[in-house]
Design an enzyme around this catalytic site. Structure first.
Site, short mmCIF file in Angstrom:
data_model
loop_
_atom_site.label_atom_id
_atom_site.label_comp_id
_atom_site.label_asym_id
_atom_site.label_seq_id
_atom_site.Cartn_x
_atom_site.Cartn_y
_atom_site.Cartn_z
N SER A 5 -21.22 76.09 5.68
CA SER A 5 -21.77 74.81 5.29
C SER A 5 -23.10 74.53 5.96
CB SER A 5 -20.79 73.67 5.61
OG SER A 5 -20.40 73.69 6.95
N CYS A 6 -24.10 74.42 5.13
CA CYS A 6 -25.33 73.73 5.49
C CYS A 6 -26.36 74.56 6.26
CB CYS A 6 -25.05 72.47 6.29
SG CYS A 6 -23.78 71.42 5.58
N ASP A 7 -27.60 74.21 5.98
CA ASP A 7 -28.76 74.67 6.73
C ASP A 7 -29.67 73.46 6.90
OD1 ASP A 7 -28.65 77.86 6.74
OD2 ASP A 7 -27.98 77.15 4.79
#
Length: 447
Positions: A5-7
């Protein structure tokens, strides 16, 4: 499946063009999850008032700042957002030696929203989040599901002058100030030996657990993280690719450059699959306090086929109804125990229209061309007709994408004038985000 999940990214002068800070994040969540973009005005509260977060109730602050949030529709907190003081926060899931399993407490996403509502600088947000972490802890399922998907959190926080990286492990934490250049985070601990703030017992706890000998130089990432897990390896690839993309534009990082990074699929930053990019944000914050910040949100999955729409903090903004999901109040399955026994429809108006048009856009991709012609061939139609259907669909999808990009470009040109010279008529910006959403939906209807 190993959930990822996510950057999150931030670029400060001199890596950016002009005296601006550029913040960006892709929120990578379960592919069936709806992300909404919502606004809450500043507000004062009575003493002793309580606040109901996703799972627990906490003490309410005397005053909260106006915030704009991109958030999974089922929970109270947010994946990312900004406040009226131009503080921006995005969080990341991280896993380490300390177990993330435990009782329901504050989610990392709750802490994002609380930091934005209660802090007027990035450093103050670090203090707000860590104080709440100490008092209430972090824990609880981070998916609208009984699967028990849990994690610790890292946060990238920026304001008009600097950024802070805050990383947590249970109630323990370390924070690093970032005053120039750029920084990105991707599901792994990144603070090493430069620690500007920390939990007072963080080192002692690590020593008691046998993670640190108490003599060698203390390295937070090395002490608190796992060394070789699939999650860390996958996020490490994205982290390196993100850093390369930032370096490629170093000295010339703009909002457009950050959007290009968030749209990059080869790097894995624009994620596809069971976990995908469900919402994206880019903020442009001038270091000059006389100039407004502009915050762009998609409110829809996959930034490659979405429009970044601008939001500016001014007085009298109303709720953003086109990107607000239905509310179920106390009857919401998230609020009832046992939780997550059903999933209500959380699609907002923009999400529904975007979902339909995305299916059309998919058909023009070259890699899907053969799959698209198979059912036509099975009807024993001439080959020429098959090719015609494909080409028409390809042209239609391409035209839609070009229309959306042009709409985005026009809005960004308007915002550049405001970023450079300030706001002359604040009342004209009250419906800026909503009118941009309506323009996007009008483009979908014409398609």
């Amino acid at each position: 499946m190993h959930p990822s999940s996510c950057d999150t990214f931030v670029a400060l002068p001199t890596s950016t063009e002009g005296q601006r800070i550029i913040f960006g994040k892709n929120s990578d969540r379960p592919c069936d999850e709806v992300q909404e973009v919502v606004y809450f005005p500043a507000r004062a509260y009575d003493a002793e008032e309580k606040l109901e977060c996703t799972y627990i109730e906490i003490d309410q602050a005397a005053h909260t700042y106006a915030v704009v949030l991109s958030k999974p529709a089922w929970l109270w907190g947010a994946e990312m957002g900004a406040n009226e003081h131009q503080v921006c926060i995005g969080n990341e899931a991280v896993w380490g030696r300390e177990s993330a399993d435990g009782d329901e407490a504050l989610l990392g996403m709750d802490l994002v929203r609380l930091g934005l509502e209660r802090a007027d600088t990035a450093e103050n947000a670090v203090d707000v989040i860590t104080e709440l972490l100490e008092k209430y802890g972090q824990g609880g399922s981070c998916m609208e599901d009984e699967c028990g998907f849990t994690y610790h959190n890292s946060f990238l926080i920026s304001d008009r002058k600097e950024a802070w990286l805050l990383e947590t492990s249970g109630k323990y934490w370390a924070a690093e100030r970032v005053e120039s250049g750029y920084r990105n985070i991707s599901n792994q601990y990144g603070i090493t030996t430069k620690i500007d703030k920390e939990h007072p017992e963080m080192r002692e706890y690590a020593q008691r657990r046998g993670w640190w000998d108490g003599k060698s130089q203390f390295n937070f990432a090395a002490v608190y993280s796992f060394m070789n897990t699939a999650r860390i390896e996958a996020s490490g690839d994205r982290y390196c690719e993100g850093k390369k993309l930032l370096e490629k534009s170093n000295g010339h990082i703009t909002a457009e450059a950050m959007m290009d990074i968030l749209r990059d699929k080869d790097s894995g930053i624009n994620m596809e699959g069971m976990f995908m990019t469900t919402g994206s944000m880019v903020s442009v914050i001038p270091t000059n306090p006389a100039l407004p910040g502009v915050h762009y949100f998609t409110a829809t999955p996959d930034p490659e086929r979405s429009v970044f729409k601008p939001f500016i903090f001014v007085k009298h903004i109303k709720q953003l109804k086109e990107t607000s999901s239905p509310s179920y109040g106390p009857d919401d399955p998230v609020k009832k125990k046992p939780r997550f026994q059903s999933k209500p429809n959380r699609k907002h108006e923009l999400f529904v229209k975007h979902e339909l048009v995305s299916a059309i856009i998919d058909t023009y991709k070259v890699e899907n061309l053969k799959a698209y012609t198979i059912p036509v061939i099975s009807l024993n139609r001439p080959l020429g007709l098959d090719l015609c259907v494909c080409v028409c669909s390809q042209d239609r999808g391409k035209k839609i994408t070009e229309t959306l990009r042009q709409l985005e470009k026009e809005k960004m040109t308007e915002m550049e004038e405001i970023l450079s010279h300030g706001i002359e008529e604040p009342d004209f910006l009250v419906n800026l985000f909503s009118s941009s959403v309506q323009a996007e939906m009008a483009a979908y209807s014409k398609s």
